[in-house]
Design an enzyme around this catalytic site. Structure first.
Site, PDB file in Angstrom:
ATOM      1  N   ASN A 153      10.750   0.058  -2.702  1.00  0.00           N
ATOM      2  CA  ASN A 153      10.122  -0.117  -3.832  1.00  0.00           C
ATOM      3  C   ASN A 153       8.545   0.528  -3.824  1.00  0.00           C
ATOM      4  O   ASN A 153       8.056   1.301  -3.844  1.00  0.00           O
ATOM      5  CB  ASN A 153      10.522  -1.110  -4.659  1.00  0.00           C
ATOM      6  CG  ASN A 153       9.961  -0.722  -6.344  1.00  0.00           C
ATOM      7  OD1 ASN A 153       9.342   0.319  -6.348  1.00  0.00           O
ATOM      8  ND2 ASN A 153      10.247  -1.642  -7.067  1.00  0.00           N
ATOM      9  N   ASP A 154       8.097  -0.836  -3.386  1.00  0.00           N
ATOM     10  CA  ASP A 154       6.286  -0.962  -3.511  1.00  0.00           C
ATOM     11  C   ASP A 154       6.003  -0.103  -2.338  1.00  0.00           C
ATOM     12  O   ASP A 154       4.893   0.380  -2.402  1.00  0.00           O
ATOM     13  CB  ASP A 154       6.286  -2.500  -3.211  1.00  0.00           C
ATOM     14  CG  ASP A 154       6.183  -3.251  -4.600  1.00  0.00           C
ATOM     15  OD1 ASP A 154       6.352  -2.732  -5.601  1.00  0.00           O
ATOM     16  OD2 ASP A 154       6.544  -4.572  -4.232  1.00  0.00           O
ATOM     17  N   VAL A 155       6.702  -0.081  -1.289  1.00  0.00           N
ATOM     18  CA  VAL A 155       6.214   0.841  -0.060  1.00  0.00           C
ATOM     19  C   VAL A 155       6.225   2.197  -0.397  1.00  0.00           C
ATOM     20  O   VAL A 155       5.648   2.998   0.538  1.00  0.00           O
ATOM     21  CB  VAL A 155       7.136   0.534   1.223  1.00  0.00           C
ATOM     22  CG1 VAL A 155       6.814  -0.822   1.468  1.00  0.00           C
ATOM     23  CG2 VAL A 155       8.572   0.926   1.090  1.00  0.00           C
ATOM     24  N   THR A 156       6.686   2.860  -1.408  1.00  0.00           N
ATOM     25  CA  THR A 156       6.686   3.979  -1.970  1.00  0.00           C
ATOM     26  C   THR A 156       5.802   4.453  -3.267  1.00  0.00           C
ATOM     27  O   THR A 156       5.706   5.452  -3.630  1.00  0.00           O
ATOM     28  CB  THR A 156       8.132   4.584  -2.377  1.00  0.00           C
ATOM     29  OG1 THR A 156       8.437   3.805  -3.413  1.00  0.00           O
ATOM     30  CG2 THR A 156       9.074   4.345  -1.507  1.00  0.00           C
TER      31      THR A 156
ATOM     32  N   ALA B 226       5.896  -7.088  -5.745  1.00  0.00           N
ATOM     33  CA  ALA B 226       4.419  -7.242  -5.863  1.00  0.00           C
ATOM     34  C   ALA B 226       4.326  -7.451  -7.414  1.00  0.00           C
ATOM     35  O   ALA B 226       3.187  -7.463  -7.927  1.00  0.00           O
ATOM     36  CB  ALA B 226       3.663  -6.215  -5.241  1.00  0.00           C
TER      37      ALA B 226
END
Lengths: 102, 464
Positions: B393-396, B434
């Site tokens: 999720n956050d890494v994209t 996050a």
């Protein structure tokens, strides 16, 4: 003037940190998990201290207050040595290259 | 065995440990490296037996306890599922830490066995080394226990913070130095016990404020600590193998923590001081106006992928939770049969420990040369037809590149949005750890697939 043996050990320590620095940077990121498990296994070489501690007592008193701590440490370190190396082996065995015929 | 000979053999085993790590530079040499490590360990243990030279009844007990510990370790190593590697590693760290504490205690009680002087009159340098080894060992132990409990989900992953936390930690840390100083002059065993007790407390206190999502950093950090503890004991025992290993492990863990922090664009201190993520989630959700998202089903996803010529898979922790790695591989096999090029993109902090995703994919028989790191693959997204985001999720999140207000601004992310179309498998629209809404959900080219990762992947395979 004589040099304190401590200085020699300190030299080994400092140089090993540098070796560790360069060796670990060259580890491929895909193997970072096996890196952690194998460092776990090798740091259990602390078992050396545990063995000395547990064999410190005389013939007629195997279990003294200091050797008991040694024996406990042996169990802990042994779990780590066998567990660490074997689980690393198991993981590394899974890393395979692409098969040509596919 | 002469002291010189055993010192040389300890050095040999230290060198073998270096080679063990060196082997990990590529998967082909890694198995040989592991073998070097095992040989190094066997040498170290045998040399110790020979140099102590005491094969009395105590020796039999040593073998018995070695066998007990060894079989427990072997049993765990064979039984543990690959998804539980982070917990396992955290657990193992705690054992190294505790073993260091025990060895230090034993040396303190019976210094003659280690040639360190007599009780109450231990050499000054040895005493300091012992205190450091014991303190770092104790911190590693209690810290790893907390990390283990958080990873296992027994303890909530949310950071636990309270007022004056940093002050308390600082005071405790200072008290360690003061205690060590008095320990050196008084040599009192009571001070030694207090020192260990405070160290246990510190380990506990420094890990509780760190959120569950920062676990990759925590595990690496504890890895490093366990190394320094071993090195401290190595100095006490004047043992080269232990000093070399301690230094290697210590720097290895430190480098991994650095890589993980960089992957999140956060400073090490920022992570250690903790308190990020988890709690903001609820407030963030309320203020959010509903934005339209496109959602689809397995049929749509299969259609998109069938007509693609290249697909990039982006796995994340959600894949591990859903145990979807095998189903994913089957889907990819089907795609490959249709002549579609498939590769995997892995973000440095995907998963709960460094390299976690790589191990899971390897377990599912994904060849490692199809798996790429962020820098290697990031430019390829622009040329790919479909990005299949599963459990990440956050890494994209493109916000990391565009919105300076965002807490993740500056974090390196995978340029998933540059693909012609993005398939995003997720159970709901909830934000990632996050606590930030992912802008990708609302993009024109994104199709949300709301389902369990494993079930969705299986359904897609059926529809292909």
């Amino acid at each position: 003037m004589e040099i304190d043996p401590f200085i020699f050990r300190l030299s080994i320590f400092i140089l090993s940190i540098f070796i560790g620095y360069y060796v670990v940077w060259s580890v491929t990121p895909s193997l970072h998990t096996p890196l952690m498990s194998v460092t776990n296994a090798i740091s259990s070489v602390i078992i050396v201290g545990a063995i000395i501690a547990s064999l410190s007592s005389s013939e007629n008193a195997v279990f003294t207050s200091s050797s008991i701590y040694g024996f406990l440490a042996i169990i802990l370190a042994a779990v780590n040595i066998f567990g660490g190396f074997l689980v690393t082996q198991r993981m590394l065995a899974m890393y395979k290259k692409k098969k040509k015929d596919k | 065995m002469s002291a010189n000979l055993s010192a040389i053999l300890y050095l040999v085993s230290g060198v073998l440990f270096i080679l063990a790590l060196r082997g990990l530079s590529s998967p082909e040499t890694s198995r040989q490296g592991n073998l070097f490590g095992i040989i190094g360990m066997i040498i170290a243990i045998s040399v110790t037996f020979l140099s102590v030279g005491n094969f009395s009844s105590g020796f039999v007990y040593v073998l018995i306890f070695l066998a007990i510990g060894g079989s427990i370790g072997a049993f765990i190593a064979y039984k543990i599922p690959m998804t539980a590697m982070p917990e396992l590693v955290a657990g193992f760290h705690s054992l190294v830490g505790l073993a260091a504490v025990f060895v230090a205690i034993s040396a303190f009680i019976n210094p003659e066995a280690f040639n360190l002087g007599t009780p109450g009159n231990i050499k000054l340098a040895s005493l300091i080394e012992m205190a450091i080894g014991a303190a770092v060992g104790a911190i590693t132990f209690s810290g790893s226990i907390i990390a283990f409990l958080k990873l296992q989900g027994i303890m909530s992953g949310a950071p636990i913070t309270f007022k004056g936390q940093h002050l308390l930690n600082a005071l405790l840390l200072i008290s360690i130095f003061i205690l060590t100083y008095y320990l050196c002059s008084a040599q009192s065993s009571r001070l030694f016990w207090i020192l260990i007790a405070i160290s246990f407390l510190i380990g506990f206190l420094i890990i509780i404020p760190i959120g569950g999502a920062d676990m990759p950093v925590v595990i690496s950090m504890l890895n490093s600590y366990s190394g320094w503890a071993a090195a401290g004991i190595g100095f006490t025992l004047e043992n080269t193998a232990l000093i070399i290993t301690g230094a290697l492990v210590g720097s290895s863990g430190a480098i991994l923590s650095y890589i993980m922090c960089k992957g999140m664009n956060r400073s090490f201190f920022n992570v250690i001081l903790g308190g990020w993520g988890g709690s903001e989630q609820s407030t963030n959700n309320k203020n959010k106006e509903q934005r339209p998202v496109k959602s689809g089903n397995a049929d749509d996803a299969a259609f998109l992928m069938k007509n693609a010529s290249s697909v990039i898979i982006v796995p994340g922790y959600g894949m591990a939770v859903a145990q979807a790695q095998h189903a994913l591989r089957e889907m990819v096999d089907t795609l490959k049969k249709n002549g579609i090029k498939v590769s995997y993109a892995i973000h440095p902090v995907a998963g709960r420990m460094p390299g976690h995703m790589n191990v899971l994919l390897a377990e599912a028989n994904v060849p490692y040369d199809e798996v790429f790191e962020l820098e290697e693959i990031n430019n390829d997204f622009a040329n790919a037809d479909v990005a299949f985001v599963i459990g990440a999720n956050d890494v994209t999140n493109p916000v990391a590149k565009t919105d300076p207000q965002s807490p993740i601004y500056g974090m390196p992310v995978l340029d998933v949005e540059k693909c012609k179309s993005v398939l995003f498998v997720k159970r709901s629209l909830s934000p990632g750890y996050a606590g930030i809404d992912n802008d990708l959900f609302y993009r024109e080219n994104t199709l949300m697939l709301f389902a369990d990762a494993k079930k969705m992947t299986e359904d897609i395979t059926k529809n292909l």
